[in-house]
Design an enzyme around this catalytic site. Structure first.
Site, short mmCIF file in Angstrom:
data_model
loop_
_atom_site.label_atom_id
_atom_site.label_comp_id
_atom_site.label_asym_id
_atom_site.label_seq_id
_atom_site.Cartn_x
_atom_site.Cartn_y
_atom_site.Cartn_z
CB CYS A 160 -5.62 13.50 2.54
SG CYS A 160 -6.79 12.98 1.27
CB CYS A 211 -0.92 -0.01 1.22
SG CYS A 211 -2.12 1.33 1.24
CB CYS A 226 1.80 3.59 12.97
SG CYS A 226 2.74 2.27 12.17
#
Length: 369
Positions: free
Chosen positions: A120, A113, A349
């Site tokens: 974004c 991915c 993460c």
């Protein structure tokens, strides 16, 4: 004869240059045309990170290359491995910006991915990435390098022809690929080249929230598989979920899908549908989805919503998801429920990215973990 290169000149990164640009660069460098082909082989087939390793080039030529050029990868700030085999890399670029790249191993394939932007611009209300405003587009080199970093970590150099761990690429990471089309296209042409990274266009899927004017161009020029983040069957529901819908509503989006070049029963368009409790998960909406997809070679990925802090939504119940899936399956469309992967490393993460943001705000230097 090769021109003398001033020692003070900034070195240009050759990673990310397509065939034509690499040839032009070598021509400007004063090298014979075949040198570009040699470099292509070493950079994209063998994954070289140092000119000294390019043993088919003369020592003198390698030394001159090293004066003017480099083979730069992003820095791997953190590498994490899940108990289910999923691997994540947090990559830091030259300006300190970071993205994640994820490898998901399955029984018959391994999917990477890849991100196309830092942040974004879409602000989809159910998506955690949508809370991170767009910082910038990734360059072609930064997109290609994500594949190369995965190959580095998995020991897949030279590019294997069989038994690969990276068999598929999905542009489903951070960002909207069709808002960064030129860089994405440049990167994919490198990735698809049979004499380099050599990943077939049939193994590459580009996911879009519905940038309608670019969908046909993507199909005509790249010919990769298309995935569409649909998530609703009515504009009044999709508008807040995917604000881009206000510009390109469902009817226009589905018409672009019907005419997507190369789509067929063998190459179906994937419609991604996140399951949100009480929002888009009723049997009536499943039946409307079937109606909307009529005439489109399609499959549906049902995605259980993965809650994140501050999210305004909850995941649909198992029973609601099963009922929705059964209706779509009964109409002749594949509608599997996506199994969450790597959940045990998601928190790590997230903590890492939060720490990175704090360091930047405090003007502290970033250090690799």
């Amino acid at each position: 004869m090769l021109a003398k290169i001033p020692s003070s000149i900034a070195r240009r990164n050759l990673v990310g240059l397509g065939r034509a640009d690499l040839a032009a660069e070598m021509a400007a460098f004063g090298a014979e045309p075949f040198r570009a082909r040699q470099l292509w082989h070493w950079i994209y087939y063998r994954g070289a990170t140092d000119f000294a390793a390019m043993t088919s080039l003369s020592k003198g030529f390698r030394e001159r290359l090293a004066v003017q050029y480099e083979l730069r990868r992003p820095v791997v700030s953190r590498a994490l491995a899940s108990t289910d085999g999923t691997r994540k890399w947090l990559l830091s670029f030259a300006d300190g910006q970071e993205v994640e790249t994820v490898h998901i191993p399955e029984e018959e394939r391994g999917t990477l991915c890849v991100s196309s932007q830092v942040g974004c611009t879409l602000t989809c209300s159910f998506c955690h990435t949508g809370t991170q405003r767009l910082v910038r587009n990734l360059g072609a080199a930064e997109i290609v390098a994500q594949v190369m970093i995965a190959r580095d970590a998995l020991g897949e150099w030279p590019s294997p022809q069989h038994d690969r761990q990276v068999t598929n690429i999905v542009l489903m990471g951070m960002g909207e690929p069709l808002f960064n089309y030129d860089n994405v296209a440049g990167a994919l042409h490198i990735i698809m080249d049979a004499e380099g990274l050599s990943i077939s266009r049939r193994k590459i899927t580009l996911s879009t929230a519905g940038v309608v004017p670019m969908i046909r161009r993507c199909g005509a020029e790249l010919g990769v598989n298309l995935a569409v983040s649909l998530h609703a069957v009515r504009d009044d529901i999709r508008n807040p979920l995917v604000p881009l819908n206000r510009k390109y509503p469902i009817a226009e989006l589905l018409e672009a899908c019907r005419t997507y070049p190369g789509s067929s029963n063998a190459r179906r368009i994937t419609f991604e549908y996140v399951m949100l409790k009480g929002v888009n998960d009723s049997p009536a909406e499943a039946r409307e989805l079937v109606r909307l997809l009529a005439g489109i070679p399609a499959k549906v990925n049902l995605i259980p919503f993965n809650p994140w802090p501050g999210a305004a939504y909850e995941c649909s119940s198992d029973a609601a998801i099963a009922a929705f899936s059964d209706i779509v399956f009964a109409a002749g469309y594949s509608a599997p429920v996506r199994t969450p992967r790597g959940r045990d490393i998601l928190a790590a993460c997230g903590q890492l990215k939060s720490a990175s943001v704090r360091r930047k705000r405090e003007d502290e230097p970033l250090s690799a973990a």
